[in-house]
Design a protein around this motif. Structure first.
Motif, mmCIF file in Angstrom:
data_model
loop_
_atom_site.group_PDB
_atom_site.id
_atom_site.type_symbol
_atom_site.label_atom_id
_atom_site.label_comp_id
_atom_site.label_asym_id
_atom_site.label_seq_id
_atom_site.Cartn_x
_atom_site.Cartn_y
_atom_site.Cartn_z
ATOM 1 N N GLU A 8 31.456 6.990 40.762
ATOM 2 C CA GLU A 8 32.422 6.181 40.008
ATOM 3 C C GLU A 8 31.739 5.314 38.950
ATOM 4 O OE1 GLU A 8 35.366 3.509 42.001
ATOM 5 O OE2 GLU A 8 35.703 5.328 43.206
ATOM 6 N N GLU A 9 30.649 4.702 39.342
ATOM 7 C CA GLU A 9 29.911 3.846 38.401
ATOM 8 C C GLU A 9 29.449 4.651 37.180
ATOM 9 O OE1 GLU A 9 28.143 1.153 42.090
ATOM 10 O OE2 GLU A 9 26.815 2.496 40.967
ATOM 11 N N ALA A 10 28.934 5.847 37.450
ATOM 12 C CA ALA A 10 28.448 6.686 36.355
ATOM 13 C C ALA A 10 29.600 7.119 35.452
ATOM 14 C CB ALA A 10 27.718 7.904 36.924
ATOM 15 N N ALA A 11 30.723 7.477 36.075
ATOM 16 C CA ALA A 11 31.883 7.927 35.289
ATOM 17 C C ALA A 11 32.374 6.804 34.382
ATOM 18 C CB ALA A 11 32.998 8.390 36.222
ATOM 19 N N ALA A 12 32.344 5.560 34.887
ATOM 20 C CA ALA A 12 32.798 4.420 34.089
ATOM 21 C C ALA A 12 31.879 4.200 32.885
ATOM 22 C CB ALA A 12 32.854 3.169 34.966
ATOM 23 N N LEU A 13 30.572 4.305 33.117
ATOM 24 C CA LEU A 13 29.614 4.127 32.020
ATOM 25 C C LEU A 13 29.823 5.179 30.932
ATOM 26 C CD1 LEU A 13 26.386 3.395 34.096
ATOM 27 C CD2 LEU A 13 27.520 1.810 32.518
ATOM 28 N N VAL A 14 30.076 6.407 31.377
ATOM 29 C CA VAL A 14 30.261 7.508 30.429
ATOM 30 C C VAL A 14 31.571 7.322 29.662
ATOM 31 C CG1 VAL A 14 30.658 9.994 30.254
ATOM 32 C CG2 VAL A 14 28.838 9.121 31.736
ATOM 33 N N ALA A 15 32.619 6.881 30.351
ATOM 34 C CA ALA A 15 33.932 6.698 29.713
ATOM 35 C C ALA A 15 33.842 5.688 28.567
ATOM 36 C CB ALA A 15 34.957 6.245 30.752
ATOM 37 N N GLU A 16 33.004 4.672 28.739
ATOM 38 C CA GLU A 16 32.845 3.659 27.675
ATOM 39 C C GLU A 16 32.354 4.261 26.365
ATOM 40 O OE1 GLU A 16 30.160 0.662 29.084
ATOM 41 O OE2 GLU A 16 31.495 0.091 30.736
ATOM 42 N N THR A 17 31.701 5.406 26.426
ATOM 43 C CA THR A 17 31.179 6.037 25.214
ATOM 44 C C THR A 17 32.148 7.066 24.645
ATOM 45 O OG1 THR A 17 30.117 7.859 26.391
ATOM 46 C CG2 THR A 17 28.834 5.832 26.151
ATOM 47 N N GLY A 18 33.313 7.214 25.290
ATOM 48 C CA GLY A 18 34.287 8.204 24.828
ATOM 49 C C GLY A 18 33.987 9.610 25.305
ATOM 50 N N CYS A 19 33.001 9.728 26.190
ATOM 51 C CA CYS A 19 32.665 11.063 26.726
ATOM 52 C C CYS A 19 33.229 11.209 28.133
ATOM 53 C CB CYS A 19 31.150 11.256 26.761
ATOM 54 S SG CYS A 19 30.366 11.144 25.146
ATOM 55 N N ARG A 20 33.032 12.404 28.688
ATOM 56 C CA ARG A 20 33.544 12.707 30.019
ATOM 57 C C ARG A 20 32.398 13.191 30.905
ATOM 58 N NH1 ARG A 20 35.893 17.398 31.385
ATOM 59 N NH2 ARG A 20 35.723 18.015 29.249
ATOM 60 N N LEU A 21 32.418 12.735 32.153
ATOM 61 C CA LEU A 21 31.362 13.129 33.102
ATOM 62 C C LEU A 21 31.923 14.060 34.159
ATOM 63 C CD1 LEU A 21 28.505 12.753 34.470
ATOM 64 C CD2 LEU A 21 29.533 10.866 35.739
#
Ligand SMILES: [Zn+2]
Length: 413
Positions: A305-318
């Protein structure tokens, strides 16, 4: 039992060096990738050496090799010992090979001294311990122990698209025996520590009490390829920037656990990997390890979840795929005790330790009592061509292996 039954340290070293000629690299290391032509040569030399000692070599469907020395009571389940002959692409001479060749030296010594053990002894060379070619470490022991299905392992592909099944056939490594656990009394594996602790503390023998918990992932971050010169900040969906955030988070998650923490991104592919294109896709590996299962589980519960949130901030998808999760694997107390007692009897400085690396013994331990013997390596360096040990370190570990095997194979059932 104070022993005057000594293994031959020089013969052990000479055989280690002879094995290291197969796949030798210019920088003094070894490249003996699993199920390649070089691996075939290593297996052939191993087979010759075993047959010269009167052992019968049996090969199973995933290419695991078992070389048997009969005991007085052939009905007793055998005591197993061994390790792996495959290496990393820029591997050293000792990772894996030491445990196999030390086992061979144990057999040679038993033969020289005319010692008949009660239980049979089998020397094992497990297929594909390293996982560098097909992406799954501990493959042979994993199939043997039932952790991986044979069919799934056979379908794994290397980067050239060659499957494990094809590679097995290409070098004639597929044997007629089923790749599954058979009744065995115990498994002992000697291995270099691959870490700095024994050397730093001036200890000769690591008495390995278990192996740490692990969780491994494949990560794919999807953004959008776009022109490096014309895409303004607001329009960028840079998958590599997102990956950088995740990688930093892996490191922080590890460091939050202090000296026992381990977290690594060791493999990364950037697409399209062109200097004037904003990267639209990045694929990478993530792994965490910890001596305690609870800590690994805590990471596995929060990291995705933490990683997905960080990635979402950049407009990308994990997209994060968990490859496997292994709890802390304790070794068998009675087998561990045999190692500890042998080291003490021989006067070697020793300490208990938890293995930082995965080993075939970890999967064997799911089926049969197992233990490991660690010996020092220079600067704790391994998975490196400069990996280096001293002949007396190999000799000490092999002598401990000899005594543990002898005690186990002669114990009253
Ligand atoms: Zn190894």
């Amino acid at each position: 039992m104070a022993t005057n039954q000594r293994i031959d340290g020089k013969r052990l070293w000479d055989s280690l060096m002879a094995m290291a000629e197969i796949g030798a690299t210019p920088k003094g290391g070894v490249k003996r990738l699993t199920l390649t032509e070089v691996d075939r040569q290593g297996r052939a030399r191993f087979t010759e050496w075993c047959q010269a000692q009167g052992l019968k070599v049996r090969v199973d469907a995933i290419g695991n090799m078992f070389a048997r020395r009969e005991g007085r009571d052939p009905a007793r389940p055998p005591v197993l010992m061994g390790s792996h002959l495959d290496s990393q692409p820029t591997g050293g001479k000792f990772d894996g090979a030491l445990g196999v060749i030390a086992g061979l030296e144990v057999i040679r010594t038993l033969n020289d001294l005319g010692i008949e053990t009660e239980a049979p002894i089998e020397l094992v060379n497990w297929t594909d311990e390293e996982g560098s070619r097909f992406g799954h470490s501990l493959m042979g022991s994993g199939v043997w122990s039932g952790v991986y299905e044979l069919e799934k392992a056979e379908a794994l592909r290397d980067l050239d698209g060659v499957t494990v099944g094809e590679a097995l056939d290409a070098i004639g490594a597929r044997g007629p025996h089923p790749a599954r656990p058979f009744p065995a009394d115990a498994y002992f594996e000697m291995h270099i520590e691959q870490g700095p602790i024994l050397e730093a503390e001036g200890k000769m023998i690591g008495v390995v009490t278990g192996a740490q918990a692990q969780v491994w992932y494949d990560a794919v971050i999807t953004g959008q390829d776009s022109h490096a010169g014309t895409t303004p900040p607001a329009n960028r969906r840079d998958a590599l920037v997102a990956a950088a955030r995740v990688i930093t988070h892996v490191d922080a998650t590890m460091r939050a656990r202090g000296a026992d923490g381990r977290g690594t991104v060791g493999q990364l592919t950037v697409l399209p990997n062109s200097r004037n294109v904003v990267p639209g896709e990045v694929r990478f590996s993530v792994e965490f390890r910890h001596p305690r299962t609870e800590e690994m589980e805590a990471i596995a519960a929060s990291f995705p979840e933490e990683a997905a949130a960080l990635v979402a901030e950049t407009g990308c998808r994990l997209e994060l795929t968990e490859l496997f999760r292994i709890p802390h694997q304790p070794f068998d107390p009675s087998c561990v005790a045999l190692v500890r007692e042998a080291a003490a009897r021989l006067g070697y400085k020793a300490r208990d330790m938890v293995s930082g690396a995965g080993h075939d013994a970890v999967y064997a331990a799911r089926r049969i009592p197992a233990a490991m013997i660690f010996t020092p390596c220079k600067d704790g360096l391994s998975h490196n061509e400069a990996e280096s040990i001293l002949p007396e370190e190999a000799e000490a570990g092999c002598q401990v292996l000899f005594e543990a095997i002898l005690a186990r194979a002669n114990r009253r059932p």
